[in-house]
Design an enzyme around this catalytic site. Structure first.
Site, PDB file in Angstrom:
ATOM      1  N   ASN A   9      -5.936   1.346   4.913  1.00 28.08           N
ATOM      2  CA  ASN A   9      -4.630   1.959   4.684  1.00 28.08           C
ATOM      3  C   ASN A   9      -3.668   0.826   4.339  1.00 28.08           C
ATOM      4  O   ASN A   9      -3.223   0.101   5.219  1.00 28.08           O
ATOM      5  CB  ASN A   9      -4.194   2.694   5.963  1.00 28.08           C
ATOM      6  CG  ASN A   9      -2.764   3.191   5.898  1.00 28.08           C
ATOM      7  OD1 ASN A   9      -2.141   3.184   4.834  1.00 28.08           O
ATOM      8  ND2 ASN A   9      -2.242   3.639   7.037  1.00 28.08           N
ATOM      9  N   LYS A  11      -0.724   0.899   3.339  1.00 21.98           N
ATOM     10  CA  LYS A  11       0.694   1.192   3.632  1.00 21.98           C
ATOM     11  C   LYS A  11       1.567   0.797   2.433  1.00 21.98           C
ATOM     12  O   LYS A  11       1.080   0.812   1.295  1.00 21.98           O
ATOM     13  CB  LYS A  11       1.119   0.506   4.935  1.00 21.98           C
ATOM     14  CG  LYS A  11       0.142   0.857   6.079  1.00 21.98           C
ATOM     15  CD  LYS A  11       0.634   0.534   7.442  1.00 21.98           C
ATOM     16  CE  LYS A  11      -0.418   0.952   8.462  1.00 21.98           C
ATOM     17  NZ  LYS A  11      -0.022   0.682   9.830  1.00 21.98           N
ATOM     18  N   HIS A  95      -0.402  10.450   9.821  1.00 21.08           N
ATOM     19  CA  HIS A  95      -0.357   9.063  10.327  1.00 21.08           C
ATOM     20  C   HIS A  95       0.850   8.911  11.261  1.00 21.08           C
ATOM     21  O   HIS A  95       1.894   9.518  11.030  1.00 21.08           O
ATOM     22  CB  HIS A  95      -0.263   8.076   9.165  1.00 21.08           C
ATOM     23  CG  HIS A  95      -0.412   6.661   9.613  1.00 21.08           C
ATOM     24  ND1 HIS A  95       0.646   5.947  10.120  1.00 21.08           N
ATOM     25  CD2 HIS A  95      -1.494   5.848   9.700  1.00 21.08           C
ATOM     26  CE1 HIS A  95       0.208   4.740  10.489  1.00 21.08           C
ATOM     27  NE2 HIS A  95      -1.072   4.659  10.234  1.00 21.08           N
ATOM     28  N   GLU A  97       3.015   6.756  11.551  1.00 18.79           N
ATOM     29  CA  GLU A  97       4.285   6.348  10.914  1.00 18.79           C
ATOM     30  C   GLU A  97       4.960   7.543  10.248  1.00 18.79           C
ATOM     31  O   GLU A  97       6.195   7.621  10.198  1.00 18.79           O
ATOM     32  CB  GLU A  97       4.019   5.192   9.929  1.00 18.79           C
ATOM     33  CG  GLU A  97       3.764   3.895  10.696  1.00 18.79           C
ATOM     34  CD  GLU A  97       2.810   2.920  10.034  1.00 18.79           C
ATOM     35  OE1 GLU A  97       2.591   2.993   8.819  1.00 18.79           O
ATOM     36  OE2 GLU A  97       2.264   2.059  10.772  1.00 18.79           O
ATOM     37  N   GLU A 167      -5.848   6.937  16.596  1.00 24.29           N
ATOM     38  CA  GLU A 167      -5.048   5.724  16.499  1.00 24.29           C
ATOM     39  C   GLU A 167      -4.002   5.712  17.608  1.00 24.29           C
ATOM     40  O   GLU A 167      -2.933   6.328  17.461  1.00 24.29           O
ATOM     41  CB  GLU A 167      -4.338   5.664  15.141  1.00 24.29           C
ATOM     42  CG  GLU A 167      -5.268   5.685  13.956  1.00 24.29           C
ATOM     43  CD  GLU A 167      -4.626   5.061  12.716  1.00 24.29           C
ATOM     44  OE1 GLU A 167      -5.129   4.026  12.272  1.00 24.29           O
ATOM     45  OE2 GLU A 167      -3.616   5.584  12.239  1.00 24.29           O
ATOM     46  N   GLY A 173      -0.544  -2.012  14.313  1.00 26.74           N
ATOM     47  CA  GLY A 173       0.272  -3.109  13.797  1.00 26.74           C
ATOM     48  C   GLY A 173       0.806  -4.041  14.880  1.00 26.74           C
ATOM     49  O   GLY A 173       1.690  -4.855  14.622  1.00 26.74           O
ATOM     50  N   SER A 212      -5.037  -2.108  14.954  1.00 28.76           N
ATOM     51  CA  SER A 212      -5.355  -3.537  15.064  1.00 28.76           C
ATOM     52  C   SER A 212      -6.856  -3.812  15.083  1.00 28.76           C
ATOM     53  O   SER A 212      -7.302  -4.760  15.721  1.00 28.76           O
ATOM     54  CB  SER A 212      -4.660  -4.165  16.283  1.00 28.76           C
ATOM     55  OG  SER A 212      -3.247  -4.021  16.166  1.00 28.76           O
TER      56      SER A 212
HETATM   57  P1  PGA Z   1      -3.252  -1.679  11.811  1.00 29.85           P
HETATM   58  O1  PGA Z   1      -2.899  -0.232  11.228  1.00 29.85           O
HETATM   59  O2  PGA Z   1      -4.717  -1.908  11.539  1.00 29.85           O
HETATM   60  O3  PGA Z   1      -2.386  -2.629  11.035  1.00 29.85           O
HETATM   61  O4  PGA Z   1      -2.945  -1.657  13.252  1.00 29.85           O
HETATM   62  C1  PGA Z   1      -3.781   0.846  11.385  1.00 29.85           C
HETATM   63  C2  PGA Z   1      -3.164   2.088  10.812  1.00 29.85           C
HETATM   64  O5  PGA Z   1      -1.947   2.256  10.881  1.00 29.85           O
HETATM   65  O6  PGA Z   1      -3.876   2.955  10.264  1.00 29.85           O
END
Ligand code: PGA
Length: 251
Positions: A9, A11, A95, A97, A167, A173, A212
């Site tokens: 992803n 982003k 997601h 976010e 997640e 992140g 992460s």
């Molecule tokens: P990250 O993001 O690996 O940077 O923690 C995962 C995600 O948001 O799908």
């Protein structure tokens, strides 16, 4: 056997040049990935570029989000049929976010899931608890609620043709990964919940871990029985790291 799936992803990152380098890097090393299906989810505007670059490769691609509507006066939205039209296989829905920064709730996420499926895309349904919710001990309730919104709209069979990504929001992140045991516990809960409706669907659905995941911790996470792959943010922007996660799924 569930084929492992490792999805990047990206982003809101990248430019024509950086994405060219990223895709070239992935293509150059992809032969080392023998088992997992590898997927990239670029920002919408770069999907055609990535699609052209991936032609003839084993890497598939998808979108990070999708509209709940089919077409019409929905300024700024991108329809699932458009994504299918340009060869997307997957669309991420719900997601964290989208949920936390753009106020997308369970019902809206379920409608996106339905719209994606109707257009022939495979929805990647993201679920996961906030740190406060984990601390309150309500992780399973939160995840169950997020799943129930989709099950009640679309039925359990629809989950069988989808992908779920667990997640934990506190791990996204932040560099703070859930331990393999913590992740496995929730993955097993999700599969068990689905099995309560339909055992075949539960056995079939791929449940990815996200938050992460990186080249260093992927192998341990992926060795857990109910973790079928990863949804990768930060580490998917570096070809070597993304490929290393794919390689970690080889065994
Ligand atoms: P990250 O993001 O690996 O940077 O923690 C995962 C995600 O948001 O799908």
């Amino acid at each position: 056997m569930r084929q492992p799936l490792v999805a990047g992803n990206w982003k809101m990152n990248g430019s024509t040049d950086s994405i060219t380098a990223l895709v070239d890097g992935i293509k150059a090393g992809i032969d080392a990935v023998t088992t997992a299906e590898m997927v990239v989810c670029p920002p919408y505007v770069y999907i055609p570029q990535v699609a052209a670059m991936l032609q003839g490769s084993a890497v598939s691609y998808g979108a990070q989000d999708v509209s709940d509507q089919e077409s019409g006066a929905f300024t700024g939205e991108v329809a699932p049929g458009m994504l299918a039209d340009i060869g997307c296989k997957y669309a991420i829905v719900g997601h964290s976010e989208r949920r936390s920064l753009y106020g997308e709730n369970d019902a809206f996420t379920a409608r996106k899931f339905a719209a994606a499926r109707k257009a022939g895309l495979v929805p990647v349904l993201c679920v996961g608890e906030l740190l406060e919710e984990r601390e309150e001990g309500i992780t399973e309730q939160v995840v169950a609620r997020q799943l129930d919104a989709v099950i009640s709209l679309e039925g359990i069979a629809a989950l069988g043709a989808a992908v779920i990504a667990y997640e934990p929001v506190w791990a996204i992140g932040t560099g703070k990964t859930a331990s393999p045991e913590q992740a496995q516990e929730v993955h097993a809960f999700i599969r068990g919940k689905l099995a309560g409706f339909d055992r075949a669907v539960a056995d079939k659905v791929r449940i990815l871990y996200g938050g992460s995941m990186n080249a260093g911790n992927a192998a341990q996470l992926l060795s857990m029985p109910d973790i079928d792959g990863g949804l990768i943010g930060g580490a998917s922007l570096k070809p070597a790291d993304f490929l290393a996660i794919g390689v970690a799924a080889n065994a």
